[in-house]
Design a protein around this motif. Structure first.
Motif, PDB file in Angstrom:
ATOM      1  N   GLY A   1     -16.321  -9.612  -2.330  1.00  0.00           N
ATOM      2  CA  GLY A   1     -14.852  -9.755  -1.568  1.00  0.00           C
ATOM      3  C   GLY A   1     -13.312  -8.972  -2.459  1.00  0.00           C
ATOM      4  N   VAL A   2     -13.888  -8.467  -3.676  1.00  0.00           N
ATOM      5  CA  VAL A   2     -13.225  -7.838  -4.399  1.00  0.00           C
ATOM      6  C   VAL A   2     -12.459  -5.990  -3.579  1.00  0.00           C
ATOM      7  CG1 VAL A   2     -12.916  -8.828  -5.978  1.00  0.00           C
ATOM      8  CG2 VAL A   2     -14.223  -7.132  -6.121  1.00  0.00           C
ATOM      9  N   SER A   3     -13.594  -5.674  -2.898  1.00  0.00           N
ATOM     10  CA  SER A   3     -12.919  -4.239  -2.555  1.00  0.00           C
ATOM     11  C   SER A   3     -13.776  -3.980  -1.540  1.00  0.00           C
ATOM     12  CB  SER A   3     -13.559  -3.633  -4.372  1.00  0.00           C
ATOM     13  OG  SER A   3     -14.816  -3.771  -4.236  1.00  0.00           O
ATOM     14  N   LEU A   4     -13.493  -2.249  -0.957  1.00  0.00           N
ATOM     15  CA  LEU A   4     -14.786  -1.502  -0.087  1.00  0.00           C
ATOM     16  C   LEU A   4     -14.333  -0.389  -0.299  1.00  0.00           C
ATOM     17  CD1 LEU A   4     -11.973  -2.882   3.108  1.00  0.00           C
ATOM     18  CD2 LEU A   4     -14.360  -4.265   2.566  1.00  0.00           C
ATOM     19  N   THR A   5     -15.621   0.125  -0.151  1.00  0.00           N
ATOM     20  CA  THR A   5     -16.612   1.061  -0.432  1.00  0.00           C
ATOM     21  C   THR A   5     -16.456   2.282   0.348  1.00  0.00           C
ATOM     22  OG1 THR A   5     -18.129   0.157  -2.077  1.00  0.00           O
ATOM     23  CG2 THR A   5     -18.425   2.110  -1.234  1.00  0.00           C
ATOM     24  N   LEU A   6     -16.059   3.467   0.693  1.00  0.00           N
ATOM     25  CA  LEU A   6     -16.059   4.338   1.587  1.00  0.00           C
ATOM     26  C   LEU A   6     -16.761   4.591   1.880  1.00  0.00           C
ATOM     27  CD1 LEU A   6     -14.227   7.502  -0.314  1.00  0.00           C
ATOM     28  CD2 LEU A   6     -12.649   5.533   1.045  1.00  0.00           C
ATOM     29  N   ASP A   7     -17.505   4.935   3.417  1.00  0.00           N
ATOM     30  CA  ASP A   7     -18.607   4.483   4.580  1.00  0.00           C
ATOM     31  C   ASP A   7     -18.740   6.058   3.906  1.00  0.00           C
ATOM     32  OD1 ASP A   7     -18.119   2.509   5.499  1.00  0.00           O
ATOM     33  OD2 ASP A   7     -16.866   3.259   6.944  1.00  0.00           O
ATOM     34  N   ARG A   8     -18.764   7.022   3.265  1.00  0.00           N
ATOM     35  CA  ARG A   8     -18.921   8.827   3.634  1.00  0.00           C
ATOM     36  C   ARG A   8     -18.033   9.587   1.873  1.00  0.00           C
ATOM     37  NH1 ARG A   8     -17.387   8.086   9.097  1.00  0.00           N
ATOM     38  NH2 ARG A   8     -14.999   8.506   8.523  1.00  0.00           N
ATOM     39  N   PRO A   9     -18.759   8.715   1.008  1.00  0.00           N
ATOM     40  CA  PRO A   9     -18.379   9.126  -0.085  1.00  0.00           C
ATOM     41  C   PRO A   9     -18.301  10.223  -0.900  1.00  0.00           C
ATOM     42  CG  PRO A   9     -19.928   7.201  -0.355  1.00  0.00           C
ATOM     43  CD  PRO A   9     -19.643   7.365   0.501  1.00  0.00           C
ATOM     44  N   GLU A  10     -19.438  10.827   0.123  1.00  0.00           N
ATOM     45  CA  GLU A  10     -19.824  12.146  -0.500  1.00  0.00           C
ATOM     46  C   GLU A  10     -18.320  13.526  -0.939  1.00  0.00           C
ATOM     47  OE1 GLU A  10     -20.854  12.011   3.923  1.00  0.00           O
ATOM     48  OE2 GLU A  10     -21.371  10.557   1.711  1.00  0.00           O
ATOM     49  N   THR A  11     -18.122  13.382   0.724  1.00  0.00           N
ATOM     50  CA  THR A  11     -16.211  13.655   0.799  1.00  0.00           C
ATOM     51  C   THR A  11     -15.130  12.705   0.822  1.00  0.00           C
ATOM     52  OG1 THR A  11     -15.169  14.771   2.363  1.00  0.00           O
ATOM     53  CG2 THR A  11     -16.901  13.455   3.465  1.00  0.00           C
ATOM     54  N   VAL A  12     -14.069  13.108   0.883  1.00  0.00           N
ATOM     55  CA  VAL A  12     -13.001  12.438   1.520  1.00  0.00           C
ATOM     56  C   VAL A  12     -12.561  12.586   2.761  1.00  0.00           C
ATOM     57  CG1 VAL A  12     -10.736  11.656   0.526  1.00  0.00           C
ATOM     58  CG2 VAL A  12     -12.220  12.298  -0.758  1.00  0.00           C
ATOM     59  N   ASP A  13     -13.459  11.501   3.335  1.00  0.00           N
ATOM     60  CA  ASP A  13     -12.445  11.107   4.963  1.00  0.00           C
ATOM     61  C   ASP A  13     -11.391  10.397   4.824  1.00  0.00           C
ATOM     62  OD1 ASP A  13     -13.306  11.661   8.092  1.00  0.00           O
ATOM     63  OD2 ASP A  13     -12.559   9.895   7.775  1.00  0.00           O
ATOM     64  N   THR A  14     -10.042  11.113   5.816  1.00  0.00           N
ATOM     65  CA  THR A  14      -8.989  10.783   5.907  1.00  0.00           C
ATOM     66  C   THR A  14      -8.942   9.262   6.799  1.00  0.00           C
ATOM     67  OG1 THR A  14      -7.836  12.956   6.101  1.00  0.00           O
ATOM     68  CG2 THR A  14      -6.258  11.424   6.886  1.00  0.00           C
TER      69      THR A  14
ATOM     70  N   LEU B   1      -8.499   5.664   4.403  1.00  0.00           N
ATOM     71  CA  LEU B   1      -6.880   5.322   4.994  1.00  0.00           C
ATOM     72  C   LEU B   1      -7.294   3.809   5.651  1.00  0.00           C
ATOM     73  CD1 LEU B   1      -3.674   5.403   5.615  1.00  0.00           C
ATOM     74  CD2 LEU B   1      -4.393   6.616   7.971  1.00  0.00           C
ATOM     75  N   ASP B   2      -8.577   3.672   6.236  1.00  0.00           N
ATOM     76  CA  ASP B   2      -9.120   2.755   6.760  1.00  0.00           C
ATOM     77  C   ASP B   2      -9.182   1.443   6.051  1.00  0.00           C
ATOM     78  OD1 ASP B   2     -10.508   0.472   9.270  1.00  0.00           O
ATOM     79  OD2 ASP B   2     -11.620   1.063   7.686  1.00  0.00           O
ATOM     80  N   LYS B   3      -9.644   1.837   4.637  1.00  0.00           N
ATOM     81  CA  LYS B   3     -10.503   0.905   3.514  1.00  0.00           C
ATOM     82  C   LYS B   3      -8.440   0.083   2.954  1.00  0.00           C
ATOM     83  CE  LYS B   3     -14.159   1.469   4.401  1.00  0.00           C
ATOM     84  NZ  LYS B   3     -14.374   2.376   5.545  1.00  0.00           N
ATOM     85  N   ILE B   4      -7.891   1.664   2.284  1.00  0.00           N
ATOM     86  CA  ILE B   4      -7.026   0.992   2.261  1.00  0.00           C
ATOM     87  C   ILE B   4      -5.709  -0.223   3.197  1.00  0.00           C
ATOM     88  CG2 ILE B   4      -4.301   1.728   0.793  1.00  0.00           C
ATOM     89  CD1 ILE B   4      -5.786   4.231  -0.008  1.00  0.00           C
ATOM     90  N   THR B   5      -5.941   0.188   4.085  1.00  0.00           N
ATOM     91  CA  THR B   5      -4.876  -0.932   5.195  1.00  0.00           C
ATOM     92  C   THR B   5      -5.623  -1.535   5.313  1.00  0.00           C
ATOM     93  OG1 THR B   5      -4.502   1.439   5.903  1.00  0.00           O
ATOM     94  CG2 THR B   5      -4.396  -0.972   7.473  1.00  0.00           C
ATOM     95  N   ARG B   6      -7.033  -1.837   5.058  1.00  0.00           N
ATOM     96  CA  ARG B   6      -7.406  -3.281   5.390  1.00  0.00           C
ATOM     97  C   ARG B   6      -7.646  -4.349   4.179  1.00  0.00           C
ATOM     98  NH1 ARG B   6     -13.662  -2.377   7.117  1.00  0.00           N
ATOM     99  NH2 ARG B   6     -13.809  -4.116   6.410  1.00  0.00           N
ATOM    100  N   VAL B   7      -7.623  -3.476   2.869  1.00  0.00           N
ATOM    101  CA  VAL B   7      -7.231  -3.828   1.382  1.00  0.00           C
ATOM    102  C   VAL B   7      -6.179  -4.594   1.324  1.00  0.00           C
ATOM    103  CG1 VAL B   7      -7.223  -3.722  -1.051  1.00  0.00           C
ATOM    104  CG2 VAL B   7      -9.065  -2.589   0.025  1.00  0.00           C
ATOM    105  N   LEU B   8      -4.966  -3.542   1.737  1.00  0.00           N
ATOM    106  CA  LEU B   8      -3.127  -3.995   1.548  1.00  0.00           C
ATOM    107  C   LEU B   8      -3.437  -4.791   2.572  1.00  0.00           C
ATOM    108  CD1 LEU B   8      -1.781  -0.723   1.593  1.00  0.00           C
ATOM    109  CD2 LEU B   8      -1.661  -2.404  -0.240  1.00  0.00           C
ATOM    110  N   ASP B   9      -3.786  -5.039   3.979  1.00  0.00           N
ATOM    111  CA  ASP B   9      -2.988  -5.852   4.915  1.00  0.00           C
ATOM    112  C   ASP B   9      -4.011  -7.156   4.765  1.00  0.00           C
ATOM    113  OD1 ASP B   9      -1.552  -4.422   5.642  1.00  0.00           O
ATOM    114  OD2 ASP B   9      -3.050  -3.684   7.426  1.00  0.00           O
ATOM    115  N   GLU B  10      -5.389  -7.185   4.125  1.00  0.00           N
ATOM    116  CA  GLU B  10      -6.160  -8.819   4.252  1.00  0.00           C
ATOM    117  C   GLU B  10      -5.612  -9.708   3.524  1.00  0.00           C
ATOM    118  OE1 GLU B  10     -10.023  -8.084   5.585  1.00  0.00           O
ATOM    119  OE2 GLU B  10      -9.618  -6.692   7.046  1.00  0.00           O
ATOM    120  N   PRO B  11      -5.418 -10.577   2.962  1.00  0.00           N
ATOM    121  CA  PRO B  11      -4.921 -10.743   1.685  1.00  0.00           C
ATOM    122  C   PRO B  11      -6.583 -11.629   1.147  1.00  0.00           C
ATOM    123  CG  PRO B  11      -3.614 -12.213   3.627  1.00  0.00           C
ATOM    124  CD  PRO B  11      -5.149 -10.926   4.102  1.00  0.00           C
ATOM    125  N   SER B  12      -7.383 -11.566   1.617  1.00  0.00           N
ATOM    126  CA  SER B  12      -7.969 -12.108   0.594  1.00  0.00           C
ATOM    127  C   SER B  12      -9.131 -11.841  -0.547  1.00  0.00           C
ATOM    128  CB  SER B  12     -10.098 -12.719   1.579  1.00  0.00           C
ATOM    129  OG  SER B  12      -9.684 -11.299   2.394  1.00  0.00           O
TER     130      SER B  12
END
Length: 463
Positions: free
Chosen positions: A401-414, A418-429
């Protein structure tokens, strides 16, 4: 040599991810005025060793120039693509193929042998990937401590079936990126990972390399027991792991394993870095992007990350990006960069950045050091795993519960980033869980606990 001398010899490759924790430990011993400290590594790290001496001297013992097979930063683009591909087994196989080069150890082994003959260390402290280091210590009968910058199971779990292993049957194989709680399909994949690794060593091409390895071991006089599957564990006095049990899947911990948490020097590490620290203090929310010294981004990936920063600006977030100078030529023109993006070719101290309260998320490749450093300072992570151990740390971080991993780490999909960073920023857990592990890592004692353990070993006892 005086009867009361008890020299301590540190040995490591010069790659920063492997070298840095031992530098922190050597620095702590120097701060305590422990005498007869030595550090053997490649010539390129001479300045780093000099900087570690903050009290008593830390003498540098050069092992010569860096050997390409032992340094991922020197690999060509084709090799880099092989070792970072998204098939975890193929990437694992590629790392073995490119780093299993017995002849490359000859010069390093002999150079270290000369250093040992001169210094006559009472104790060696050897980074866990430094094979020639622990082979020599075992052969010469020198007490040694193993340093591990990964989660503990990384060095306690066998990569092949039917071999000695200190984790239970069915435990995730290192570099597989598999979770502790596996589906049936994942359990089969886990076993196949071991079988395929064994099969690789049975191919004619690899068998020739193994035969060459046997010849070189005999030529160097390396003891047969140094080749045993768990030799570096079985022959060590202690194993210092820079993690805590709670950051790995549960298993009965080996009696030699001492989990001391993240190795962090006294902060600020770069007290003169006023410019970056002042900028951080002027912000409310900063996303720090740092992908280590090995990651090589493409022009398209750089453009995607610039767009991520641009879209975070609308939400009031700043972005600090540590991007190597040689990759900055991939950036769009300066006038097209968003105002909230600050790019540095090098930050004097990543630790000082992560320690800053205005840094809210660490976007990382999840190498052993970066993963534990981010959590030490209570920062939740967004992970684009690079290779081998990064996938293992990424899945554990997500499960805990400390991180999220990109769904497509073989590339960098905007959108993905953005989805992973926003979720980690917005969800206090995410922050709450990261702060929980920060407490565990700090309580483990870090450099202080590690130094106490070293100095308490019988090898350093005096009359």
């Amino acid at each position: 040599m005086g009867a009361n001398r008890r020299p301590i010899l540190f040995v490591s490759y010069a790659e920063s991810g492997l070298l840095n924790p031992l530098l922190v430990l050597a620095g702590e011993l120097s701060r305590r005025e422990v005498p007869d400290l030595w550090f053997a590594t490649d010539e390129k790290a001479r300045g780093d060793i000099a900087a570690a001496a903050v009290g008593s001297p830390v003498e540098f013992a050069s092992l010569g120039d860096t050997v390409s097979q032992m340094s991922a930063v020197t690999w060509d683009d084709e090799t880099y693509a092989e070792v970072t591909q998204r098939s975890r087994f193929k990437a694992h196989r590629a790392v073995i193929k490119h780093s299993f080069a017995p002849e490359s150890r000859i010069e390093k082994y002999r150079s270290l042998e000369k250093v040992v003959e001169e210094i006559q260390p009472a104790l060696m402290v050897i980074e866990s990937m430094c094979q020639f280091g622990y082979e020599l210590a075992i052969t010469k009968g020198i007490p040694f401590v193993l340093g591990v910058p990964f989660v503990p199971s990384n060095v306690l779990t066998s990569h092949v079936p039917f071999a000695k292993s200190y984790t239970p049957s069915g435990f995730p194989v290192p570099h597989s990126g598999l979770p502790g709680n596996m589906t049936l399909r994942q359990r089969i994949e886990n076993q196949l990972f071991r079988v395929r690794t064994l099969g690789m060593f049975m191919t004619s091409s690899v068998r020739k390399v193994v035969e060459e390895d046997n010849r070189i071991r005999k030529e160097l006089g390396i003891a047969p027991e140094a080749r045993q599957m768990m030799a570096r564990i079985d022959h060590a006095e202690q194993v210092l792991c820079y993690s805590v049990p709670e950051l790995d899947y549960p298993f009965p911990m080996h009696e030699k394993m001492r989990l001391v948490g993240t190795m962090v020097p006294p902060l600020p590490q770069a007290p003169d870095d006023d410019e970056v620290s002042e900028w951080l203090s002027a912000q409310k929310s900063v996303v720090y992007m740092g992908f280590g010294t090995i990651t090589r981004l493409t022009r398209e990936e750089v453009a995607s990350l610039v767009e991520v920063a641009r879209r975070l600006d609308a939400e009031g977030h700043q972005v600090l990006w540590k991007l190597p100078r040689e990759q900055q030529e991939l950036l769009p023109p300066a006038e097209e960069l968003p105002a909230n993006l600050r790019i540095e070719s090098w930050v004097p101290s990543q630790l000082d950045v992560l320690a800053h309260p205005n840094v809210k998320v660490f976007f990382t490749h999840a190498g052993g050091n970066g993963y534990h450093e981010g959590l030490y300072f209570g920062k939740p992570l967004v992970v684009r795993p690079l290779w081998v151990d990064c996938d293992d740390q990424a899945i554990r971080g997500q499960d805990f519960g400390v991180s999220l991993t990109l769904d497509r780490p073989e590339t960098v999909d905007t959108e993905d980033v953005l989805d992973k960073i926003t979720r980690v920023l917005d969800e206090p857990s995410f922050t709450e869980r990261a702060e929980h592990f920060a407490g565990l890592l700090r309580d483990a004692g870090g450099r202080t606990a590690a130094a106490d353990l070293l100095l308490g070993l019988p090898a350093l006892a005096t009359d």
